[in-house]
Design a protein around this motif. Structure first.
Motif, PDB file in Angstrom:
ATOM      1  N   LEU A  36     -75.889  52.234  67.124  1.00 28.79           N
ATOM      2  CA  LEU A  36     -75.343  51.671  68.362  1.00 28.79           C
ATOM      3  C   LEU A  36     -73.818  51.684  68.343  1.00 28.79           C
ATOM      4  O   LEU A  36     -73.193  51.748  67.283  1.00 28.79           O
ATOM      5  N   THR A  37     -73.238  51.578  69.520  1.00 29.23           N
ATOM      6  CA  THR A  37     -71.786  51.529  69.634  1.00 29.23           C
ATOM      7  C   THR A  37     -71.235  50.189  69.178  1.00 29.23           C
ATOM      8  O   THR A  37     -70.083  50.080  68.805  1.00 29.23           O
ATOM      9  N   SER A  38     -72.076  49.169  69.208  1.00 28.26           N
ATOM     10  CA  SER A  38     -71.671  47.822  68.807  1.00 28.26           C
ATOM     11  C   SER A  38     -72.854  47.126  68.150  1.00 28.26           C
ATOM     12  O   SER A  38     -74.001  47.369  68.523  1.00 28.26           O
ATOM     13  N   GLN A  39     -72.567  46.259  67.203  1.00 27.75           N
ATOM     14  CA  GLN A  39     -73.620  45.474  66.558  1.00 27.75           C
ATOM     15  C   GLN A  39     -73.534  44.008  66.978  1.00 27.75           C
ATOM     16  O   GLN A  39     -74.020  43.121  66.285  1.00 27.75           O
ATOM     17  N   ALA A  55     -75.433  43.325  72.254  1.00 26.98           N
ATOM     18  CA  ALA A  55     -75.827  44.737  72.191  1.00 26.98           C
ATOM     19  C   ALA A  55     -77.194  44.896  71.544  1.00 26.98           C
ATOM     20  O   ALA A  55     -78.033  45.674  72.015  1.00 26.98           O
ATOM     21  N   SER A 101     -78.259  53.284  59.569  1.00 28.43           N
ATOM     22  CA  SER A 101     -78.699  53.194  60.959  1.00 28.43           C
ATOM     23  C   SER A 101     -78.892  51.743  61.346  1.00 28.43           C
ATOM     24  O   SER A 101     -79.211  50.895  60.519  1.00 28.43           O
ATOM     25  N   ASP A 102     -78.716  51.495  62.637  1.00 29.37           N
ATOM     26  CA  ASP A 102     -78.975  50.143  63.136  1.00 29.37           C
ATOM     27  C   ASP A 102     -80.471  49.910  63.321  1.00 29.37           C
ATOM     28  O   ASP A 102     -80.975  48.829  63.062  1.00 29.37           O
ATOM     29  N   SER A 139     -81.779  58.572  74.694  1.00 40.77           N
ATOM     30  CA  SER A 139     -80.331  58.765  74.757  1.00 40.77           C
ATOM     31  C   SER A 139     -79.723  58.188  76.026  1.00 40.77           C
ATOM     32  O   SER A 139     -78.656  57.583  75.992  1.00 40.77           O
ATOM     33  N   GLY A 185     -76.215  51.185  74.753  1.00 40.07           N
ATOM     34  CA  GLY A 185     -75.376  51.139  73.568  1.00 40.07           C
ATOM     35  C   GLY A 185     -75.657  52.169  72.507  1.00 40.07           C
ATOM     36  O   GLY A 185     -75.157  52.057  71.385  1.00 40.07           O
ATOM     37  N   ALA A 206     -75.104  55.190  70.310  1.00 37.47           N
ATOM     38  CA  ALA A 206     -73.995  56.060  69.926  1.00 37.47           C
ATOM     39  C   ALA A 206     -74.513  57.361  69.330  1.00 37.47           C
ATOM     40  O   ALA A 206     -73.943  58.423  69.552  1.00 37.47           O
ATOM     41  N   ARG A 207     -75.612  57.276  68.552  1.00 31.24           N
ATOM     42  CA  ARG A 207     -76.157  58.479  67.918  1.00 31.24           C
ATOM     43  C   ARG A 207     -77.642  58.306  67.673  1.00 31.24           C
ATOM     44  O   ARG A 207     -78.141  57.196  67.514  1.00 31.24           O
TER      45      ARG A 207
END
Length: 154
Positions: A75-78, A82, A106-107, A128, A133, A135-136
């Motif tokens: 994610l872009t933020s934890q 989010a 990984s989150d 996707s 949130g 990111a990848r």
């Protein structure tokens, strides 16, 4: 917190994990209890939360889900917001069978099933584009299940 259970409870839990369709009479006979004593123990195990429910194990391949993937999501933020938004959104995707919050690279790790490559592409785009949130995404395809266990060692 681990609850205290005795050897008979453990036998009963193992028997249920093998086949929860057995009658209370048959389960009781298998663990050395009368049907009424077995029923009382089952109710107590349910009330203590040791038994969360009863389910059928379905054959994914025969239902058309011939592909299984493990998808790592970053994610872009934890932030708590989010994480909550992601976890709420992932609940609405039926192909996602499991979602685990991870400690490590990984989150999250998702276990998903798909019918074919086109189905996976649609799912990948949905993950996707629609999950907040993200990111990848890194996908790993399962070639064959070597061991699958739904029960716990009791």
């Amino acid at each position: 917190m681990t609850l205290q259970i005795d050897a008979v409870d453990r036998k009963l839990l193992r028997a249920l994990q093998e086949d929860s369709r057995k009658s209370v009479q048959v389960l009781g006979e298998g663990v050395g209890l009368s049907a009424s004593a077995c029923h009382r123990r089952l109710k107590a195990l349910e009330e203590q939360g040791l038994i969360e429910g009863y389910r059928a194990v379905l054959n994914a391949g025969k239902l058309g889900y011939s592909m299984q993937f493990f998808i790592e999501v970053g994610l872009t933020s934890q932030s708590e917001t989010a994480l909550e938004a992601f976890e709420t959104a992932v609940q609405d995707i039926p192909e996602v069978l499991e979602c685990h919050l991870m400690a490590g690279q990984s989150d999250y790790i998702l276990r998903v099933v798909c019918q074919d490559h086109d189905d996976f592409e649609r799912l990948h785009r949905r993950l996707s584009a629609r999950l907040p949130g993200v990111a990848r995404i890194h996908s790993n395809m399962s070639i064959r299940t070597v061991k699958a266990r739904t029960g716990l060692p009791v």
